[in-house]
Design an enzyme around this catalytic site. Structure first.
Site, PDB file in Angstrom:
ATOM      1  N   LYS A  52       0.840  -1.202   0.000  1.00  0.00           N
ATOM      2  CA  LYS A  52       0.000   0.000   0.000  1.00  0.00           C
ATOM      3  C   LYS A  52       0.877   1.256   0.000  1.00  0.00           C
ATOM      4  CE  LYS A  52      -3.743  -2.504   2.160  1.00  0.00           C
ATOM      5  NZ  LYS A  52      -4.358  -3.015   3.395  1.00  0.00           N
ATOM      6  N   GLN A  96      -5.271  -2.033   9.485  1.00  0.00           N
ATOM      7  CA  GLN A  96      -5.029  -3.344   8.872  1.00  0.00           C
ATOM      8  C   GLN A  96      -5.612  -4.454   9.746  1.00  0.00           C
ATOM      9  OE1 GLN A  96      -3.687  -3.780   5.800  1.00  0.00           O
ATOM     10  NE2 GLN A  96      -4.000  -5.976   5.962  1.00  0.00           N
ATOM     11  N   ASP A 119     -11.621   1.830   3.542  1.00  0.00           N
ATOM     12  CA  ASP A 119     -11.864   0.391   3.394  1.00  0.00           C
ATOM     13  C   ASP A 119     -13.348   0.116   3.146  1.00  0.00           C
ATOM     14  OD1 ASP A 119      -9.696  -1.433   3.552  1.00  0.00           O
ATOM     15  OD2 ASP A 119      -9.429  -1.013   5.695  1.00  0.00           O
TER      16      ASP A 119
HETATM   17  N1  GUN Z   1      -6.837  -7.501   5.783  1.00  0.00           N
HETATM   18  C1  GUN Z   1      -7.028  -8.255   4.641  1.00  0.00           C
HETATM   19  N2  GUN Z   1      -7.607  -7.512   3.666  1.00  0.00           N
HETATM   20  C2  GUN Z   1      -7.781  -6.275   4.184  1.00  0.00           C
HETATM   21  C3  GUN Z   1      -8.313  -5.068   3.645  1.00  0.00           C
HETATM   22  O1  GUN Z   1      -8.774  -4.974   2.492  1.00  0.00           O
HETATM   23  N3  GUN Z   1      -8.315  -4.001   4.494  1.00  0.00           N
HETATM   24  C4  GUN Z   1      -7.835  -4.070   5.773  1.00  0.00           C
HETATM   25  N4  GUN Z   1      -7.897  -2.968   6.520  1.00  0.00           N
HETATM   26  N5  GUN Z   1      -7.341  -5.174   6.298  1.00  0.00           N
HETATM   27  C5  GUN Z   1      -7.310  -6.267   5.497  1.00  0.00           C
END
Ligand code: GUN
Length: 293
Positions: A52, A96, A119
């Site tokens: 990211k 996350q 998200d």
């Molecule tokens: N953990 C696995 N996929 C994701 C996601 O798309 N966003 C977040 N915040 N955590 C994750």
């Protein structure tokens, strides 16, 4: 058989985001800003977060990395989110997942301001998604639909089977496919589905998101169907120079011989998730300035 190249489309999406981020910079004198919160040292989470960060650098989005040890307390995390919510320079907040067991995930997600929830996981955004209202929508489902559009795979009146009922993929994706701009007939299978085989067999599009390598094989798939593989599992492999390889939920080798289209793993859905996060962050930044694009 078409290989649905997520890396290629993600690069196109990120170029558009870069143009939008640059437009934001010239109008408001700063770049959009994404705050990423990572608690603990889960290797997969760390690798996602670094991916990211790399995408933010490429697109021209500032990122604030907030990494804490797994001992971080729930009140401490809630206080951190409150600070990010009220910080006018922060456009997007991403916590996350998964969080350590002692932290209540839904309490944390619920604390994020919906306008900064890039998200799309907050109850407000999820509720609006279900109702078909404008909202920040989850990145993986958005990336999957973008990929289907790009490759001309319509969902209109198609039978779609989703395997996995997570809040991140299965539930929001089923809601999106049911909307009147998508018109799919959706079946959602999960760990307690008695037999996924007949559901998969009659589907025009199969989307699997469970993290179980080989759960979908060629004998299950309708010839010509599109197979979207969200699963990505590290498999120990002494024959590989790295000692492991990444495997999707679908047995690529056999499924690719009967299906009409399939996403590779890696290089399929994963890059699209990150590209849509960039897109949501730029959208959130503009929306916070009262500009809807
Ligand atoms: N953990 C696995 N996929 C994701 C996601 O798309 N966003 C977040 N915040 N955590 C994750």
């Amino acid at each position: 058989m078409i290989s649905l190249e997520g890396t290629e489309l993600a690069s196109i999406v990120k170029k558009q985001c870069a143009a939008d981020a640059s437009d934001f910079l010239s109008r408001f004198g700063r770049k959009p800003l994404l705050a990423v919160v990572l608690i603990g040292s889960n290797p997969s989470s760390r690798s996602y977060v670094f991916g990211k960060r790399k995408a933010c650098d490429l697109v021209g989005i500032d990122h604030r990395d907030l990494f804490f040890p797994s001992e971080m307390t729930e009140p401490g995390l809630l206080e951190l989110i409150d600070g990010l919510n009220t910080d006018d320079d922060v456009d997007g907040i991403l916590v996350q997942l998964p969080l350590p067991k002692h932290i209540n995930e839904s309490k944390v997600i619920n604390r994020i301001l919906p306008s900064k929830d890039v998200d799309g996981f907050t109850p407000i955004n999820m509720g609006n998604l279900l109702l078909g209202n404008p909202c920040l929508a989850p990145c993986t489902p958005k990336g999957i639909l973008k990929m289907l559009d790009y490759y001309g795979i319509s969902t209109d009146s198609k039978d779609v089977c989703i395997i996995g009922r997570s809040n991140i993929v299965g539930k929001p994706l089923s809601a999106m496919l049911l909307q009147k701009d998508r018109n799919a007939t959706v079946t959602v299978c999960h760990s307690l589905t008695s037999n996924i085989r007949p559901h998969v067999a009659e589907s025009d599009i199969v989307i699997t998101a469970v993290g179980k390598p080989g759960i979908i094989d060629a004998s299950m798939v309708k010839p010509g169907a599109a197979v979207i593989d969200v699963g990505i599992t590290r498999v120990e492999d002494p024959s590989s120079p790295k000692g492991y390889h990444w495997a999707g939920d679908a047995d690529y080798e056999s499924v690719s011989r009967v299906c009409g289209a399939i996403t590779p793993v890696p290089g399929g859905v994963g890059p699209m998730t990150i590209a849509m996060l960039m897109s949501n962050t730029v959208d959130a930044a503009f929306m916070r300035k009262g500009i809807k694009r």
